[in-house]
Design an enzyme around this catalytic site. Structure first.
Site, short mmCIF file in Angstrom:
data_model
loop_
_atom_site.label_atom_id
_atom_site.label_comp_id
_atom_site.label_asym_id
_atom_site.label_seq_id
_atom_site.Cartn_x
_atom_site.Cartn_y
_atom_site.Cartn_z
N GLN A 98 -4.99 -1.90 9.48
CA GLN A 98 -4.75 -3.20 8.87
C GLN A 98 -5.30 -4.31 9.76
OE1 GLN A 98 -3.29 -3.70 5.71
NE2 GLN A 98 -4.03 -5.78 6.06
N ASP A 148 -11.40 2.22 3.55
CA ASP A 148 -11.65 0.78 3.42
C ASP A 148 -13.14 0.51 3.21
OD1 ASP A 148 -9.59 -1.01 3.36
OD2 ASP A 148 -9.30 -1.07 5.53
N LYS A 194 0.84 -1.20 0.00
CA LYS A 194 0.00 0.00 0.00
C LYS A 194 0.88 1.25 0.00
CE LYS A 194 -3.75 -2.53 2.07
NZ LYS A 194 -4.40 -3.03 3.28
#
Ligand code: NAD
Length: 287
Positions: free
Chosen positions: A97, A120, A53
């Site tokens: 995460q 997200d 990322k």
């Protein structure tokens, strides 16, 4: 029939190329998009995901801020960091995460992210907006699947889509997206899961079969009908190799289109994360 292999790497590259001028435009207007990634603990797979990322941000000119925290981090410490990032004008996207260490309450933490920075798309606000057909941020993997289908001009409208897997991050949001009366959607959607009786009866009805179960090679040739489009979201480590939820060898000769693992849905997830981050920054300027 030998299936066309859907090249997720190529499509994800295309999407990133399309984002470049948008990032450039933002920078020219004095607004560099910024993504904060929080990693708690030292899960090796998560480390790789986070590094990828960061690299993707770097290539696009997006500011990326990594917060590596020890596995002993408390709930309060993590919430305080999220508060700080929620208020930071240089940050347009916040990503925690997953998975988090067991002592942390994943739901409470995700719910604490400002929904307008929730790139997200896991916050209930964003999932609710998605459900009523007025999305803010689409969750990255489901969006990646939808983009693959539409960029390969695979018409979803009026088709039978069968999704195997009902997680909150893939199966359920993807079903909600594809069932909308909207472009690249308008399908009849079935969700199968661990309590589904006679899975084969459902999967054989699929014009488009999406496997997101986390069960290596569970979708075999005999579970699909001739000409099916197969999207394999699964990423499973078996004997140090990455395999999908689809038994590629036995399905490829029956399908019309199929995604490989790796190189199918995987690269799309990061591309859509970048798209959400850029979109979030654009919203600051354009509302
Ligand atoms: P999850 O474990 O949260 O959910 C899996 C779902 O599949 C469950 O709802 C379960 O009911 C269903 N399921 C499991 N085994 C089944 C079976 N034998 N028959 C019917 N249903 C079954 O997983 P997830 O987070 O949704 O991820 C699914 C897979 O996708 C995993 O392999 C994961 O690694 C992968 N994944 C890939 C990406 C990507 O970027 N490509 C992103 C997220 C997840």
């Amino acid at each position: 029939m030998k299936a066309t292999i859907i090249d997720g790497k190529k499509i994800s590259q295309e999407i990133r190329e399309e984002l470049k001028p948008r990032v450039q435009n933002l920078i020219e207007q004095g607004l560099k998009p910024g993504l904060a990634v929080i990693l708690v603990g030292d899960n090796p797979a998560s480390q790789v995901y986070v590094r990828n990322k960061e690299k993707a941000c770097e290539k696009l000119g997006i500011y990326s801020l990594k917060h590596q925290m020890p596995s002993t981090t408390s709930q309060t410490e993590l919430i305080q960091l999220i508060d700080k990032l929620n208020d930071d004008p240089a940050i347009h996207g916040i990503l925690v995460q997953l998975p988090l260490p067991k002592h942390l309450d994943e739901k409470k933490i995700l719910y604490h992210i400002n929904p307008l920075k929730d790139v997200d798309g896991f916050h209930p606000y964003n999932l609710g907006r998605l459900m009523i057909g007025d999305p803010v941020f689409l969750p990255c993997t489901p969006w990646g699947v939808q983009e693959l289908l539409s960029r390969y001009q695979i018409d979803v409208s009026r088709k039978n889509v069968v999704i195997v897997g009902r997680s909150n991050i893939v199966g359920k949001p993807l079903a909600m997206m594809l069932v909308q009366k909207a472009k690249a959607a308008n399908a009849t959607v079935t969700i199968c899961h661990t309590a589904t009786e006679n899975l084969a009866q459902h999967t054989r009805m699929a014009d488009i079969l999406i496997a997101a179960a986390g069960s290596p090679k569970m979708i075999t040739g005999e579970l699909v009908r001739e000409g099916v489009v197969v999207i394999d979201v699964g990423i499973n480590k078996v004997d140090d190799q990455l395999v999908g939820d689809v038994d590629f060898e036995s399905v490829v000769d029956r399908a019309s289109f199929i995604t490989p693992v790796p190189g199918g849905v995987g690269p799309m997830t990061i591309a859509m994360l970048m798209a959400n981050t850029v979109q979030s920054a654009e919203r600051i300027l354009h509302g």
